[in-house]
Design an enzyme around this catalytic site. Structure first.
Site, PDB file in Angstrom:
ATOM      1  N   GLU A  56       8.181  -8.420  11.570  1.00  0.00           N
ATOM      2  CA  GLU A  56       8.037  -7.407  12.609  1.00  0.00           C
ATOM      3  C   GLU A  56       6.566  -7.081  12.896  1.00  0.00           C
ATOM      4  OE1 GLU A  56      10.574  -6.914  14.568  1.00  0.00           O
ATOM      5  OE2 GLU A  56      10.781  -4.762  14.204  1.00  0.00           O
TER       6      GLU A  56
ATOM      7  N   THR B 232       6.600  -3.058  22.986  1.00  0.00           N
ATOM      8  CA  THR B 232       6.464  -2.117  21.868  1.00  0.00           C
ATOM      9  C   THR B 232       5.012  -1.679  21.717  1.00  0.00           C
ATOM     10  OG1 THR B 232       8.338  -3.148  20.770  1.00  0.00           O
ATOM     11  CG2 THR B 232       6.898  -1.824  19.396  1.00  0.00           C
TER      12      THR B 232
HETATM   13  N1  HSE Z   1       9.907   2.902  15.544  1.00  0.00           N
HETATM   14  C1  HSE Z   1       9.406   1.872  16.391  1.00  0.00           C
HETATM   15  C2  HSE Z   1       8.827   2.506  17.633  1.00  0.00           C
HETATM   16  C3  HSE Z   1      10.547   0.956  16.764  1.00  0.00           C
HETATM   17  O1  HSE Z   1       9.470   3.383  18.178  1.00  0.00           O
HETATM   18  O2  HSE Z   1       7.737   2.121  18.052  1.00  0.00           O
HETATM   19  C4  HSE Z   1      10.157  -0.136  17.706  1.00  0.00           C
HETATM   20  O3  HSE Z   1       9.947  -1.325  17.044  1.00  0.00           O
END
Ligand code: HSE
Length: 292
Positions: free
Chosen positions: A120, A168
């Site tokens: 990730e 993201t």
């Molecule tokens: N917790 C992370 C975010 C999840 O909200 O950026 C996305 O990969």
């Protein structure tokens, strides 16, 4: 050869930014691995054109390196990339579980969560496990530096995915770096309420516990039509609505009997905003499953 199915996931659930996650019953990625001297990757399925096959750039390549388990890895994407539904996490989770089985490594599922989180990191720039934990363990998960807590749940959910993309990395740039004491107190209260709701499979409590005013408004502003979709879902019976992970998917929690109406209302609201979408009528589901 080992084949593993790992589910889509929804991280944050509003009040649990970078902490909470749920496994969704569907969609899912399916990953097949075969022993090899060097890792190679093929990708097909939803949004596969956006997923690199270069092992240096793909999350599953990082997982194979971390486990020292080279393989031919075939990824069948059911979870669209950059959807907010844990697409890279589903692949990383499936690969971690599959490679562990292929090479008979005997790692625990919790240890594999940390391995998959390294994959990730390649995508988001940070190793956070709030998607890979539920993708591997299933249910509702709480990830903290001290460990992972898992709660079995089977709550009904709708995940509505618009035909827009939010990366993201971009969605993390808008996250405020500070918060007031009042905001933190409200978030702790919401997170505790949500956790109690998951333990009781209570959609009212979970919905109330999704409310969060630090991160969610900034993320919602990146999703065209969000406010109308949230209001439509609530009017159709959703007990809570929030941004799924980094977005653009929108997650609603509801009673089982309201799921179809909530899904239609969300699709119609996106449609009114000129945006095509699809809605998964789903529930909190299982983690990665091995098919030998
Ligand atoms: N917790 C992370 C975010 C999840 O909200 O950026 C996305 O990969």
């Amino acid at each position: 050869m080992v084949t593993v199915r790992a589910p889509a996931t929804s991280a944050n659930l509003g009040s649990g930014f970078d902490v909470f996650g749920v496994a969704l019953d569907r969609p899912a990625d399916v990953v097949r691995v075969e022993r090899a001297d060097e890792t190679t990757i093929t990708v097909r399925g939803a949004g596969s054109e956006y997923v690199p096959e270069d092992p240096e750039k793909n999350t599953v390549g990082a997982v194979a390196r971390a486990l020292d388990a080279p393989a031919h890895i075939a990824i069948d994407k059911g979870v669209r990339p950059s959807s907010g539904l844990g697409s890279s996490a589903a692949s990383a989770a499936a690969a971690a579980v599959a490679l562990d089985a292929l090479y008979d490594l005997g790692r625990s599922r919790e240890a594999l969560v940390h391995v998959a989180a390294e994959g990730e990191a390649l995508v988001s720039g940070e190793a956070h496990a709030d998607n890979v934990a539920p993708a591997i363990l299933g249910g509702f998960t709480i990830v903290t530096p001290g460990g992972i807590t898992r709660i079995d749940a089977s709550l009904s959910l709708v995940a509505c995915l618009p035909e827009t993309v939010v990366s993201t990395r971009d969605a993390r740039r808008v996250v405020p770096r500070d918060a007031s004491l009042d905001e933190l107190v409200a978030t702790v209260g919401a997170a505790a309420t949500l956790t109690a709701g998951m333990a009781r499979d209570d959609p009212e409590l979970v919905g109330r516990g999704m409310c969060e005013e630090i991160v969610t408004p900034k993320r919602a502003a990146l999703i065209d039509g969000y406010d109308a979709v949230r209001d439509a879902a609530r009017a159709a019976g959703a007990t809570g609505v929030t941004v799924s992970g980094a977005g653009p998917a929108v997650l609603a929690v509801c009673r089982r009997a309201d799921r179809r109406a909530v899904a239609s209302a969300m699709i119609d609201a996106f449609d009114d905003a000129g945006i095509e979408s699809r809605a998964y009528q789903t529930r909190v589901g299982d983690g990665a499953v091995v098919y030998e």
